[in-house]
Design an enzyme around this catalytic site. Sequence first.
Site, PDB file in Angstrom:
ATOM      1  N   GLU A 252       0.874  -1.168   0.000  1.00 37.17           N
ATOM      2  CA  GLU A 252       0.000   0.000   0.000  1.00 37.17           C
ATOM      3  C   GLU A 252       0.919   1.228   0.000  1.00 37.17           C
ATOM      4  O   GLU A 252       1.795   1.336   0.859  1.00 37.17           O
ATOM      5  CB  GLU A 252      -0.898   0.012   1.247  1.00 37.17           C
ATOM      6  CG  GLU A 252      -1.849   1.188   1.204  1.00 37.17           C
ATOM      7  CD  GLU A 252      -2.814   1.266   2.386  1.00 37.17           C
ATOM      8  OE1 GLU A 252      -2.799   0.365   3.239  1.00 37.17           O
ATOM      9  OE2 GLU A 252      -3.573   2.249   2.432  1.00 37.17           O
TER      10      GLU A 252
ATOM     11  N   ARG B 139       4.969 -12.990   9.931  1.00 38.56           N
ATOM     12  CA  ARG B 139       5.566 -11.663   9.751  1.00 38.56           C
ATOM     13  C   ARG B 139       6.962 -11.624  10.332  1.00 38.56           C
ATOM     14  O   ARG B 139       7.269 -12.352  11.267  1.00 38.56           O
ATOM     15  CB  ARG B 139       4.753 -10.599  10.510  1.00 38.56           C
ATOM     16  CG  ARG B 139       3.417 -10.296   9.952  1.00 38.56           C
ATOM     17  CD  ARG B 139       2.730  -9.239  10.816  1.00 38.56           C
ATOM     18  NE  ARG B 139       3.107  -7.894  10.426  1.00 38.56           N
ATOM     19  CZ  ARG B 139       2.488  -7.203   9.476  1.00 38.56           C
ATOM     20  NH1 ARG B 139       1.469  -7.718   8.833  1.00 38.56           N
ATOM     21  NH2 ARG B 139       2.874  -5.988   9.184  1.00 38.56           N
TER      22      ARG B 139
ATOM     23  N   LYS C 158       3.437   0.766  10.282  1.00 39.50           N
ATOM     24  CA  LYS C 158       3.586   2.038   9.570  1.00 39.50           C
ATOM     25  C   LYS C 158       2.985   3.188  10.361  1.00 39.50           C
ATOM     26  O   LYS C 158       3.490   4.303  10.301  1.00 39.50           O
ATOM     27  CB  LYS C 158       2.945   1.936   8.184  1.00 39.50           C
ATOM     28  CG  LYS C 158       3.914   1.393   7.140  1.00 39.50           C
ATOM     29  CD  LYS C 158       3.322   1.491   5.753  1.00 39.50           C
ATOM     30  CE  LYS C 158       2.869   0.129   5.293  1.00 39.50           C
ATOM     31  NZ  LYS C 158       2.213   0.120   3.997  1.00 39.50           N
TER      32      LYS C 158
HETATM   33  P1  ATP Z   1       1.059  -1.865   8.133  1.00 41.17           P
HETATM   34  O1  ATP Z   1      -0.032  -2.708   8.705  1.00 41.17           O
HETATM   35  O2  ATP Z   1       2.148  -1.523   9.062  1.00 41.17           O
HETATM   36  O3  ATP Z   1       0.533  -0.688   7.362  1.00 41.17           O
HETATM   37  P2  ATP Z   1       0.997  -3.563   5.894  1.00 41.17           P
HETATM   38  O4  ATP Z   1       1.233  -5.003   6.076  1.00 41.17           O
HETATM   39  O5  ATP Z   1      -0.421  -3.156   5.780  1.00 41.17           O
HETATM   40  O6  ATP Z   1       1.763  -2.795   7.039  1.00 41.17           O
HETATM   41  P3  ATP Z   1       1.482  -3.271   3.122  1.00 41.17           P
HETATM   42  O7  ATP Z   1       2.120  -2.206   2.361  1.00 41.17           O
HETATM   43  O8  ATP Z   1       0.049  -3.500   2.907  1.00 41.17           O
HETATM   44  O9  ATP Z   1       1.776  -2.998   4.644  1.00 41.17           O
HETATM   45  O10 ATP Z   1       2.268  -4.635   2.929  1.00 41.17           O
HETATM   46  C1  ATP Z   1       2.606  -5.159   1.663  1.00 41.17           C
HETATM   47  C2  ATP Z   1       2.986  -6.602   1.804  1.00 41.17           C
HETATM   48  O11 ATP Z   1       4.078  -6.741   2.711  1.00 41.17           O
HETATM   49  C3  ATP Z   1       1.856  -7.443   2.356  1.00 41.17           C
HETATM   50  O12 ATP Z   1       1.764  -8.633   1.592  1.00 41.17           O
HETATM   51  C4  ATP Z   1       2.256  -7.714   3.775  1.00 41.17           C
HETATM   52  O13 ATP Z   1       1.756  -8.944   4.199  1.00 41.17           O
HETATM   53  C5  ATP Z   1       3.782  -7.697   3.687  1.00 41.17           C
HETATM   54  N1  ATP Z   1       4.347  -7.309   4.977  1.00 41.17           N
HETATM   55  C6  ATP Z   1       4.140  -6.158   5.650  1.00 41.17           C
HETATM   56  N2  ATP Z   1       4.769  -6.165   6.830  1.00 41.17           N
HETATM   57  C7  ATP Z   1       5.410  -7.357   6.919  1.00 41.17           C
HETATM   58  C8  ATP Z   1       6.235  -7.981   7.908  1.00 41.17           C
HETATM   59  N3  ATP Z   1       6.531  -7.373   9.055  1.00 41.17           N
HETATM   60  N4  ATP Z   1       6.729  -9.215   7.649  1.00 41.17           N
HETATM   61  C9  ATP Z   1       6.443  -9.828   6.494  1.00 41.17           C
HETATM   62  N5  ATP Z   1       5.672  -9.307   5.528  1.00 41.17           N
HETATM   63  C10 ATP Z   1       5.144  -8.092   5.734  1.00 41.17           C
HETATM   64 MG    MG Z   2      -1.733  -1.642   6.405  1.00 42.66          MG
HETATM   65 MG    MG Z   3      -1.792  -3.683   4.026  1.00 38.61          MG
END
Ligand code: ATP
Ligand code: MG
Ligand code: MG
Length: 560
Positions: free
Chosen positions: A33, A268, A278
């Site tokens: 995102e 994760r 984030k």
């Molecule tokens: P946040 O919840 O902090 O905003 P997010 O997971 O929503 O983080 P995205 O940009 O949607 O952030 O994530 C893109 C991809 O990266 C998704 O497939 C997510 O599962 C993966 N991802 C994000 N954080 C992690 C993590 N800590 N470990 C492994 N994969 C991750």
């Molecule tokens: Mg998110």
């Molecule tokens: Mg997300």
Amino acid sequence: EKKRSVSFVEQFIEEDLAEGKNGGRLQTRFPPEPNGYLHIGHAKAICMDFGAAEKYNGVCNLRFDDTNPTKENNEYVENILHDISWLGFKWNKIFYASDYFQKLWDFAIWMIRNGHAYVDEQTSEQIAEQKGTPTTPGIASPYRDRPVEESLRLFEFMNTAEAVEGSMVLRAKMDMANPNMHFRDPVIYRIIHTPHHRTGTQWHCYPMYDFAHGQSDYFEGVTHSICTLEFVPHRPLYDKLVDLLKEYDGSAAKGLNDFRPRQIEFNRLNLTYTVMSKRKLHQLIEEGLVTGWDDPRMPTLCGMRRRGYSPESIRNFIKSIGYTKFDALNDIELLEAAVREDLNKKATRVSAVLNPVKLVITNYPEGQSEEMIAENNPEQENSGTHQITFSRTLWIERDDFMEDAPKKFFRMTPGKEVRLKNAYIVMCTGCTKDADGNITEIQAEYDPESKSGMAGANRKVKGTLHWVSTDHCVQAEIREYDRLFYVENPAADGRDFHELLNPDSLRIKNNCYVEQYAAGCKPGEYLQFIRLGYFMCDVDSDDNRLVFNKTVGLRDTWAK
Ligand code: ATP
Ligand code: MG
Ligand code: MG
């Protein structure tokens, strides 16, 4: 034969490929995102999504999951592209969930027409109250059975500038008693008037994650939709919406039921002594607790790059922790070990003195100097050499001298010999102090026959010290970093995260000296300051100022 290590995710992929599912094709996607910069957690997902595609001759596309215009922008898009390339991966195509807004809208209309969705005019609080618990059924919305025509009219209205945010939502009509809470009539569209970074003000109504992700995977032909464990409970809804989509587009009826994306979830990445969400990273920046996304203390890829971590070390670390079905907290020392191991092979060895005191070689002619040869990297064949200038007055580390030293002190002390790296063996003769007893200068005599390569250089001398010539060095600022938080797992700590911040996470040393050669290095070049650690020139450097970031020490000395 080499041991083959295959993660459970790759095992699923291998099984599907062996069974010829989806025509034996592998297609993955990485779906960030664009609401922030990538962090090392994302790198774990990237290594899997792109890595599996490379390994099994598949393709990996990039898809920006841009369904919430209030938090997303192009700056994030650009930096995400840059960080993925830096990590060493190449995407096949770039997609945006926003490319599918019209398709998703049309599908939503079909959902309403066929009794699968309705407009709910309750507040989000009311909707939440009616959800029930996993063991008790929810309460149906009073709008659940409203006429299809009414929902269609209101849904069109939701997509106009007149619609009030939060006044109504579109919900999928599923099962208010389902033990899986995601089936209890999930919200699939909401009103948002903030302009979108790509579609501007064309839309006023946006799909929720659950109504965009699986469908986008399906539209693109993704075969394996790999994500993290928190999406396990979403998977049945993901599959159900793909079923409905197949019914809608007629592929189910035409017998084209073989294709469906498969969601697979892994754990994760969580790192000790930092936060990864984030929301919290935004907060650190907004409150000025760090200098920005690329602050070298941040767990972001741009922060790590600026600090001096190599992309290879990040990839090696991720390989070492692996992929499982259980959430864990990963030790940051494992990451630092991976950084050291990689930089040991990459970093050019240079001399820098961080806590300087003057050393005068009293028998070395005044005004004379000579060029010494310094190896660039003993761990790397053919890495060459560079010159370092030696003269009568040098800077050495204050810690490397002791006036009354214990027997085991193998550095500089009166009456004992030490070797000056790449130069001569010297014998300390004494020191000078100011009125307060502080040492202001150390004196030594050199042995002219002991230069590296000469016969006299071979005698046994226990200590070797680094140095720079006072007239042939450049003053620099050194930034030393420590953990951003002083507790192992700040995300799991009940206290406010401000209380958990390490007040000493950045230490600045202004009065440091680096050899001339190091002063010519640019951000991006890996350096080892001999005996001190790995360092990288910082982007804050300019013609008048030299700044270096300490990447990591030579060995693990933290918490001792
Ligand atoms: P946040 O919840 O902090 O905003 P997010 O997971 O929503 O983080 P995205 O940009 O949607 O952030 O994530 C893109 C991809 O990266 C998704 O497939 C997510 O599962 C993966 N991802 C994000 N954080 C992690 C993590 N800590 N470990 C492994 N994969 C991750
Ligand atoms: Mg998110
Ligand atoms: Mg997300």
